[in-house]
Design a protein around this motif. Structure first.
Motif, PDB file in Angstrom:
ATOM      1  N   SER A  49      60.944  92.623  44.578  1.00 11.56           N
ATOM      2  CA  SER A  49      60.844  92.270  45.994  1.00 11.56           C
ATOM      3  C   SER A  49      62.081  91.496  46.448  1.00 11.56           C
ATOM      4  O   SER A  49      62.871  91.009  45.643  1.00 11.56           O
ATOM      5  CB  SER A  49      59.588  91.434  46.242  1.00 11.56           C
ATOM      6  N   LEU A  50      62.229  91.406  47.733  1.00 14.32           N
ATOM      7  CA  LEU A  50      63.341  90.665  48.324  1.00 14.32           C
ATOM      8  C   LEU A  50      63.278  89.193  47.925  1.00 14.32           C
ATOM      9  O   LEU A  50      64.288  88.589  47.559  1.00 14.32           O
ATOM     10  CB  LEU A  50      63.321  90.816  49.846  1.00 14.32           C
ATOM     11  N   LEU A  51      62.086  88.628  47.968  1.00 11.59           N
ATOM     12  CA  LEU A  51      61.931  87.222  47.603  1.00 11.59           C
ATOM     13  C   LEU A  51      62.303  86.982  46.146  1.00 11.59           C
ATOM     14  O   LEU A  51      62.923  85.968  45.814  1.00 11.59           O
ATOM     15  CB  LEU A  51      60.497  86.759  47.875  1.00 11.59           C
ATOM     16  N   ALA A  52      61.968  87.925  45.268  1.00 12.84           N
ATOM     17  CA  ALA A  52      62.289  87.762  43.844  1.00 12.84           C
ATOM     18  C   ALA A  52      63.798  87.724  43.613  1.00 12.84           C
ATOM     19  O   ALA A  52      64.276  86.960  42.773  1.00 12.84           O
ATOM     20  CB  ALA A  52      61.662  88.877  43.027  1.00 12.84           C
ATOM     21  N   THR A  53      64.556  88.521  44.359  1.00 13.51           N
ATOM     22  CA  THR A  53      66.013  88.491  44.183  1.00 13.51           C
ATOM     23  C   THR A  53      66.581  87.158  44.638  1.00 13.51           C
ATOM     24  O   THR A  53      67.524  86.651  44.040  1.00 13.51           O
ATOM     25  CB  THR A  53      66.696  89.639  44.953  1.00 13.51           C
ATOM     26  N   HIS A  54      65.998  86.572  45.674  1.00 11.91           N
ATOM     27  CA  HIS A  54      66.473  85.269  46.142  1.00 11.91           C
ATOM     28  C   HIS A  54      66.037  84.153  45.203  1.00 11.91           C
ATOM     29  O   HIS A  54      66.791  83.189  44.999  1.00 11.91           O
ATOM     30  CB  HIS A  54      66.004  85.011  47.573  1.00 11.91           C
ATOM     31  N   LEU A  55      64.855  84.259  44.633  1.00 11.22           N
ATOM     32  CA  LEU A  55      64.436  83.253  43.655  1.00 11.22           C
ATOM     33  C   LEU A  55      65.360  83.278  42.438  1.00 11.22           C
ATOM     34  O   LEU A  55      65.746  82.232  41.925  1.00 11.22           O
ATOM     35  CB  LEU A  55      62.982  83.490  43.232  1.00 11.22           C
ATOM     36  N   ARG A  56      65.735  84.470  41.989  1.00 12.87           N
ATOM     37  CA  ARG A  56      66.666  84.591  40.866  1.00 12.87           C
ATOM     38  C   ARG A  56      68.039  84.010  41.243  1.00 12.87           C
ATOM     39  O   ARG A  56      68.672  83.307  40.458  1.00 12.87           O
ATOM     40  CB  ARG A  56      66.778  86.057  40.455  1.00 12.87           C
ATOM     41  N   TRP A  57      68.508  84.290  42.478  1.00 11.60           N
ATOM     42  CA  TRP A  57      69.783  83.768  42.975  1.00 11.60           C
ATOM     43  C   TRP A  57      69.757  82.238  42.978  1.00 11.60           C
ATOM     44  O   TRP A  57      70.715  81.583  42.582  1.00 11.60           O
ATOM     45  CB  TRP A  57      70.027  84.314  44.370  1.00 11.60           C
ATOM     46  N   GLN A  58      68.641  81.655  43.421  1.00  9.06           N
ATOM     47  CA  GLN A  58      68.516  80.203  43.463  1.00  9.06           C
ATOM     48  C   GLN A  58      68.504  79.613  42.058  1.00  9.06           C
ATOM     49  O   GLN A  58      69.160  78.601  41.795  1.00  9.06           O
ATOM     50  CB  GLN A  58      67.241  79.813  44.213  1.00  9.06           C
ATOM     51  N   ARG A  59      67.754  80.228  41.155  1.00  5.81           N
ATOM     52  CA  ARG A  59      67.728  79.739  39.759  1.00  5.81           C
ATOM     53  C   ARG A  59      69.119  79.782  39.150  1.00  5.81           C
ATOM     54  O   ARG A  59      69.542  78.830  38.488  1.00  5.81           O
ATOM     55  CB  ARG A  59      66.773  80.582  38.918  1.00  5.81           C
ATOM     56  N   ASN A  60      69.830  80.887  39.353  1.00  6.78           N
ATOM     57  CA  ASN A  60      71.176  80.996  38.798  1.00  6.78           C
ATOM     58  C   ASN A  60      72.127  79.985  39.437  1.00  6.78           C
ATOM     59  O   ASN A  60      73.030  79.476  38.768  1.00  6.78           O
ATOM     60  CB  ASN A  60      71.714  82.410  38.969  1.00  6.78           C
ATOM     61  N   SER A  61      71.940  79.690  40.702  1.00 12.06           N
ATOM     62  CA  SER A  61      72.785  78.702  41.370  1.00 12.06           C
ATOM     63  C   SER A  61      72.560  77.310  40.785  1.00 12.06           C
ATOM     64  O   SER A  61      73.519  76.583  40.498  1.00 12.06           O
ATOM     65  CB  SER A  61      72.496  78.677  42.872  1.00 12.06           C
ATOM     66  N   ILE A  62      71.311  76.953  40.602  1.00 10.16           N
ATOM     67  CA  ILE A  62      70.999  75.614  40.086  1.00 10.16           C
ATOM     68  C   ILE A  62      71.410  75.486  38.620  1.00 10.16           C
ATOM     69  O   ILE A  62      72.017  74.483  38.225  1.00 10.16           O
ATOM     70  CB  ILE A  62      69.501  75.304  40.276  1.00 10.16           C
ATOM     71  N   THR A  63      71.114  76.506  37.836  1.00  6.77           N
ATOM     72  CA  THR A  63      71.486  76.422  36.424  1.00  6.77           C
ATOM     73  C   THR A  63      72.995  76.551  36.222  1.00  6.77           C
ATOM     74  O   THR A  63      73.506  76.122  35.195  1.00  6.77           O
ATOM     75  CB  THR A  63      70.756  77.486  35.587  1.00  6.77           C
ATOM     76  N   GLY A  64      73.703  77.103  37.174  1.00  4.33           N
ATOM     77  CA  GLY A  64      75.163  77.126  37.105  1.00  4.33           C
ATOM     78  C   GLY A  64      75.777  75.810  37.524  1.00  4.33           C
ATOM     79  O   GLY A  64      76.862  75.436  37.071  1.00  4.33           O
ATOM     80  N   LEU A  65      75.085  75.085  38.390  1.00  6.13           N
ATOM     81  CA  LEU A  65      75.572  73.788  38.843  1.00  6.13           C
ATOM     82  C   LEU A  65      75.484  72.734  37.748  1.00  6.13           C
ATOM     83  O   LEU A  65      76.387  71.906  37.600  1.00  6.13           O
ATOM     84  CB  LEU A  65      74.778  73.334  40.073  1.00  6.13           C
ATOM     85  N   MET A  66      74.419  72.769  36.974  1.00  8.53           N
ATOM     86  CA  MET A  66      74.189  71.738  35.966  1.00  8.53           C
ATOM     87  C   MET A  66      75.316  71.629  34.937  1.00  8.53           C
ATOM     88  O   MET A  66      75.793  70.522  34.678  1.00  8.53           O
ATOM     89  CB  MET A  66      72.838  71.950  35.270  1.00  8.53           C
TER      90      MET A  66
END
Length: 110
Positions: A49-66
């Motif tokens: 789903s569209l929401l799932a792609t954005h949830l994955r994008w958000q997870r990758n953004s946060i885990t890339g920031l750390m």
């Protein structure tokens, strides 16, 4: 999936809420932590789903920031750590804005 695919109507308010929490990162990064916890707890979202792609994008953004913040913290020279922190925050801000605009335009994120 291609960008031309039409998605069925789904509730995207969770995605907007999590992007809003992520954009509040200057508040001691506590909202970012909360958004990651909420994001990880969303197991009932369909994987394509569209929401799932954005949830994955958000997870990758946060885990890339750390890792960037940890690297910046452990660099002993201030003149080296400040550019790492600056790069991390600019990169994270870019990911938030690109993702949130993509969610508004109903575009999936990869």
């Amino acid at each position: 999936m291609t960008e031309a695919e039409v998605y069925t109507a789904e509730d995207l308010s969770l995605g907007h809420f999590l992007y809003a929490l992520m954009s509040a990162f200057p508040l001691f990064f506590l909202p970012v932590f909360f958004s990651l916890v909420i994001n990880i707890s969303q197991t009932n979202v369909a994987s394509q789903s569209l929401l799932a792609t954005h949830l994955r994008w958000q997870r990758n953004s946060i885990t890339g920031l750390m890792p960037l913040l940890i690297i910046g913290y452990f660099i002993p020279q201030l003149w080296l750590s400040i550019p790492v922190f600056t790069f991390a925050l600019i990169w994270f801000s870019y990911r938030i804005f690109k993702g949130w605009l993509g969610l508004n335009d109903n575009l999936s994120m990869y």
